[in-house]
Design an enzyme around this catalytic site. Structure first.
Site, short mmCIF file in Angstrom:
data_model
loop_
_atom_site.label_atom_id
_atom_site.label_comp_id
_atom_site.label_asym_id
_atom_site.label_seq_id
_atom_site.Cartn_x
_atom_site.Cartn_y
_atom_site.Cartn_z
N HIS A 88 -39.54 144.55 70.26
CA HIS A 88 -40.45 144.27 71.63
C HIS A 88 -41.66 143.01 70.58
CE1 HIS A 88 -44.68 145.09 72.45
NE2 HIS A 88 -44.80 144.79 73.77
N ARG A 143 -41.39 136.84 87.77
CA ARG A 143 -40.85 137.56 87.98
C ARG A 143 -41.82 139.63 87.95
NH1 ARG A 143 -37.40 140.10 82.29
NH2 ARG A 143 -39.52 140.86 81.76
N ARG A 175 -16.47 115.28 35.70
CA ARG A 175 -16.91 115.85 36.07
C ARG A 175 -16.02 116.25 37.19
NH1 ARG A 175 -23.08 113.23 35.92
NH2 ARG A 175 -22.74 112.28 33.73
N GLY A 179 -30.56 136.43 82.23
CA GLY A 179 -31.07 137.21 81.06
C GLY A 179 -30.56 137.27 79.97
N THR A 180 -30.50 136.54 79.09
CA THR A 180 -29.06 136.59 78.30
C THR A 180 -29.98 137.87 76.82
OG1 THR A 180 -29.91 134.65 76.88
CG2 THR A 180 -27.81 134.44 78.21
N ASN A 181 -30.65 138.50 77.03
CA ASN A 181 -31.25 139.68 76.04
C ASN A 181 -30.53 140.62 76.98
OD1 ASN A 181 -32.90 137.27 75.01
ND2 ASN A 181 -34.64 138.41 75.54
N CYS A 221 -32.81 132.23 80.59
CA CYS A 221 -34.73 133.04 80.62
C CYS A 221 -34.75 133.54 79.13
CB CYS A 221 -35.17 133.04 80.95
SG CYS A 221 -34.87 134.62 82.15
N GLU A 227 -28.25 139.30 84.63
CA GLU A 227 -28.40 140.17 83.06
C GLU A 227 -27.74 141.24 82.82
OE1 GLU A 227 -32.81 140.90 82.56
OE2 GLU A 227 -32.62 141.86 84.72
C1 PEP Z 1 -33.34 138.87 79.07
O1 PEP Z 1 -32.92 140.51 79.44
O2 PEP Z 1 -32.67 137.61 78.24
C2 PEP Z 1 -34.65 138.29 79.53
C3 PEP Z 1 -35.24 137.45 79.69
O3 PEP Z 1 -35.52 139.80 80.17
P1 PEP Z 1 -36.62 140.72 78.92
O4 PEP Z 1 -36.15 140.24 78.14
O5 PEP Z 1 -38.20 140.60 79.69
O6 PEP Z 1 -35.20 141.92 79.18
MG MG Z 2 -34.66 140.98 80.94
#
Ligand code: PEP
Ligand code: MG
Length: 888
Positions: A466, A628, A96, A777-779, A842, A756
């Site tokens: 979104h 915010r 095996r 704001g890591t997005n 966030c 951000e």
């Molecule tokens: C971000 O940009 O990480 C954030 C939290 O804000 P939004 O997603 O609303 O732009």
């Molecule tokens: Mg943002």
């Protein structure tokens, strides 16, 4: 001198469980079991070093391996009292594979090795079951021919089919000894014709062939693919375990099976598994016969006799061994066993796979029993798996007809009728029907539809689109970026997987897997058991970072509190304008062509916002709330061209042309890089003054109502210049003074900013002069650091992932090397100016366990995530603290 071969058996072994790297998981655990005095068929393992040598030296074996294997075989013969290659009492072995990590079914195995024209007769005598012996021999030839000699399976299938046809048998089991002899002759002739050589009768030659074949299988295409998918390095190599055969198909009193030390689905502390009387392991895998349950409780409702009744003595023995193994390995064990003529043998043990619910139950039970520490219990649970427990999921044992796939954007599952517009979703809900909202993408105007629908499916957009962000916030399942699905909104149809589905047809979406499924499927509702709560308490005791939630509606805030959120880290105020009345007020503001109309709209909005904030402060009483200021570009709030524009114009009593004109004015080529966030606030300071006034009035009222002081944290988005923030802060301060005068009372509040944009990170020391907190704001920071759109990047990032250009989607897990550097820099520079500055995150990453681990290394004070991810973040934060402590 290197030792290539490690023996085990008879209560002794050369290796231990700690030698997985060298002996593979199977070999190491067999050695450990032998040392524990458990009944494992004796054998030996050729170390992974031999595999590495094999590939490093042009597929040749180490010089002294043959000698070591001979010695080990000799020892095995002495231990078993049988002789390899002997015609009267043959030693038969299995060969095996065994990698460090389990690679189920990927590598090759040969069973019943050592059988030849003579030893098969001995086996027939010893077993008293010649049909079994000849069947075993033909299985061996077939397996050997395909694994070692490389012949195609179909060659042998044809021969068996021919013999069955001639003898009138329908199943393999109907064949008698003579038939099997005929099959064996047929096999041997076929091999001789195909290869121009005879099937090897010499067991030594057989063994050598099998060992090399197992080593070669390490590089077969399916193993290579599996390793790529599971990040298993090629350099590990496989071990080869040669083990004396035991037979579960020797008649009555023999059996083979699999046992879990606890129920892997529920975690219940009961032996759980299946067995087949009078069968070999491969019969269980092949699924030809239905296996029997091990225990009575497991058997309920079935007329298959459980092992507990069929073999009571052996069952008790198995139970005892299972308990010992679990206590020893301090983990749920998945054990393979064989009973040969009443004697129980353990063939393998490994850590068992389990559901999220079982994992929690087992970890908590083991910690409470003192088998493992609480820290270990916390480490053992995959935080992401908790989401499975927080949303309804599809019942695990139903058939799924997958008709489309997309990104697993928000977990859980939902069933409903297909609708293509938010209005339809609302209509259906009003009449008590459930819907799945299917759209190319969603916008703030779809919020009511998303609320009304059970789940959301979009064909565009990534995991921070979104639809994805809003759905996660709402705790609704969502699949985004299902690019292969075509929607025709006019004809109200969607085309997917060769089907055309019309509005009203029922589908189910599985947002955990990203699968679109046909029809309605049964669901399992979330259940927060006592063990889950216990685990969360332990996590809270350990973690350093706080966990807040991204929430703006009272429902979200309540859910978040229920899941243990310690405040709101992000209230996106623009989302408070989603309902019809508010949207109308917002549109009046945007479309106002004189001061009076504009002031009226602002007054209306101020009252609405104040009521919203008041409710939030009451729900979150005693906890911090970060509000915010308005962020998105204004055009998002205007109606879509066409019918909606006409309707809005009518509702507002204005000329539709005015709306069209305003939409044109507000049109931007890159709206996400356009007039939004602080830029908007600078262009329309009256808007954020309205928001500040609403916040301060709500603070005053909440204080009066609850008797508790509220200290709001007002957050300014998309700041790049320090003077942008200063400009806004000055206005907020002026409003605060005015409200304090009106109320004759003092206000405490914080003003801070999101980090951000790269420039904000670079200038964080200067920005911190006016900012009492930073929230990453890591997005947007990911979007702006990479220069890729957070809404449309799904398609090519998936291609990057598939082609191995990146390991993780940077919108899901923080890109530590790039975006992470900005976070480090901003934290450090911000703290230099203001040592007590509060630091949080966030963006969507705040709920991602790997990103949370990174946040711990930066020393952030809190993470903020969607309400349904709060428990995930609590556990991930605890694990991050434990990992940091281990580092120090
Ligand atoms: C971000 O940009 O990480 C954030 C939290 O804000 P939004 O997603 O609303 O732009
Ligand atoms: Mg943002």
């Amino acid at each position: 001198m290197t030792n290539w071969v490690y023996t085990f058996g008879g209560g002794k072994a050369d290796g231990t469980a700690r030698d997985r790297d060298r002996l593979g998981g199977k070999g190491a655990n067999l050695a450990e079991m032998a040392r524990l005095g458990l009944p494992v068929p004796p054998g030996f393992t050729i170390a992974t070093d031999a595999c590495r040598h094999f590939y490093a030296n042009g597929r040749t074996l180490p010089d002294n391996l043959q000698r070591e294997v001979q010695e080990a075989l000799g020892a095995l013969e002495r231990l078993t009292g049988k002789t390899f290659g002997d015609g009267d009492d043959p030693l038969l072995v299995s060969v095996r594979s065994g990698s460090r990590e389990s690679m189920p079914g990927m590598l090759d195995t040969v069973l019943n090795l050592g059988l030849n024209d003579k030893s098969v007769e001995a086996l027939a005598r010893a077993s008293g079951n010649p049909a079994f012996a000849y069947d075993s021999y033909r299985r061996f030839i077939q397996m050997y021919a395909s694994v070692v000699l490389g012949l195609d399976h179909s060659l042998f299938e044809e021969i068996i089919d021919r013999v069955k046809e001639e003898s009138g048998a329908t199943r393999d089991g109907d064949l008698k000894v003579d038939h099997w002899r005929g099959v064996i002759d047929g096999y041997k002739i076929a091999i001789a014709e195909e290869l121009d050589e005879q099937f090897p009768q010499d067991p030594g030659e057989q063994l050598w062939g099998a060992i090399q074949a197992v080593l070669k299988s390490w590089m077969n295409p399916r193993a290579v693919t599996f390793r790529t998918l599971h990040n298993i390095p090629e350099g590990w190599g496989t071990a080869v375990t040669v083990q004396s055969m035991v037979f579960g198909n020797m008649g009555e009193g023999s059996a083979t099976g699999v046992a879990f030390t606890r129920d892997p689905a529920t975690g219940e502390d009961n032996l759980y598994g299946e067995f087949l009387p009078n069968a070999q392991g491969e019969d269980v895998v092949a699924g030809i016969r239905t296996p029997h349950p091990l225990t009575k409780p497991q058997a309920h409702g079935s007329d298959l006799v459980p092992m507990e009744d069929a073999m009571p003595v052996t069952f008790q023995e198995l139970k005892e061994f299972a308990r010992r193994l679990e206590n020893h390995f301090r983990e749920l064990q998945d054990i393979e066993f064989t009973v040969q003529a009443g004697k129980l043998w353990l063939l393998q043990t490994r850590d068992g796979k389990r559901s999220a619910r079982a994992a929690i139950r087992i970890a908590v039970a083991m910690a409470e029993k003192g088998l493992i520490s609480k820290a270990e219990a916390l480490r053992r649970i995959d935080p992401a798996s908790l989401e499975q427990l927080l949303h309804p999921t599809i019942s695990p044992d139903v058939e799924r007809i997958v008709i489309g796939r997309g990104l697993a954007a928000s977990p859980g599952a939902a069933t409903g009728e297909i609708v293509f517009t938010s209005e339809e979703a609302e209509q259906l809900r009003a009449s008590g029907r459930k819907s799945i909202l299917v759209r190319p993408e969603t916008s703030p105007e779809d919020i009511h539809g998303m609320h009304a629908a059970e789940g959301i499916l979009t064909t565009h957009g990534g995991t921070t689109s979104h639809a994805a962000v809003v759905a996660r916030g709402m705790g609704k399942p969502c699949i985004s970026g299902a690019g292969a699905i075509r929607i025709n909104t006019e004809k109200r149809v969607m085309l997917t997987g060769g089907r055309t589905l019309t509005a009203g047809e029922v589908i189910t979406i599985d947002g955990t897997r990203g699968e679109v499924l046909l029809g309605a499927l049964p669901m399992v509702q979330p259940e927060l058991s006592g063990d889950f709560a216990t685990l969360m308490d332990w996590a809270d005791d350990i973690r350093r970072m706080k966990v807040r939630a991204n929430a703006e509606t009272p429902e979200d805030a309540l859910t978040a509190r229920g899941f243990g959120a310690e405040g709101i880290g992000l209230c996106r105020t623009e989302r408070m304008f989603n309902d019809e009345e508010r949207l109308r007020a917002m549109r009046s503001f945007i479309l106002a062509d004189n001061n009076q109309a504009r002031d009226e709209a602002l007054t209306a909005m101020q009252a609405m916002q104040k009521a919203d904030f008041l409710e939030l402060f009451e729900i979150m009483r005693g906890l911090p709330v970060t509000i915010r200021l308005f962020d998105p570009p204004l055009h998002e709030f205007l109606p879509r061209p066409g019918r909606e524009t006409e309707q809005t114009a009518q509702a507002l009593g204005i000329d539709p042309e005015r709306i069209r004109q305003r939409a044109e004015d507000l049109h931007e080529v890159n709206p996400m890089l356009g007039n939004r966030g602080v830029r908007l606030a600078i262009c329309y300071p009256e808007f954020i003054e309205m928001q500040a006034r609403a916040i301060f009035q709500a603070v005053m009222e909440a204080g009066e109502k609850t008797g508790e002081k509220v200290v709001p944290e007002i957050m300014v988005p998309l700041v790049a210049y320090e003077r942008e923030l200063k400009f806004i802060k000055d206005r907020i301060d002026i409003v605060a003074v005015a409200v304090m005068e009106e109320w004759g009372a003092k206000l405490d509040y914080l003003v801070g900013t999101m980090i951000e944009l790269p420039r904000a990170a670079i200038r964080a020391d200067k920005i911190a002069e006016s900012s009492e907190f930073f929230s990453f704001g890591t997005n947007d920071l990911t979007q702006s650091t990479f220069g890729i759109s957070r809404d449309d990047s799904g398609l090519y990032l998936n291609e990057y992932l598939r082609k191995g250009v990146i390991d993780r989607d940077p919108f899901i897990t923080i890109d530590v090397d790039g975006v992470g550097e900005f976070i480090h820099m901003a934290a450090e520079r911000g703290q230099k100016t203001r040592p007590d500055i509060t630091l949080g995150i966030c963006g969507e990453h705040g709920g991602d366990p790997a990103s949370i681990a990174f946040c711990e290394t930066v020393g952030l004070h809190y993470v903020s995530c969607s309400p349904y991810r709060v428990p995930v973040a609590r556990l991930a934060a605890a694990q991050a603290t434990l990992a940091e402590r281990a580092e120090q």
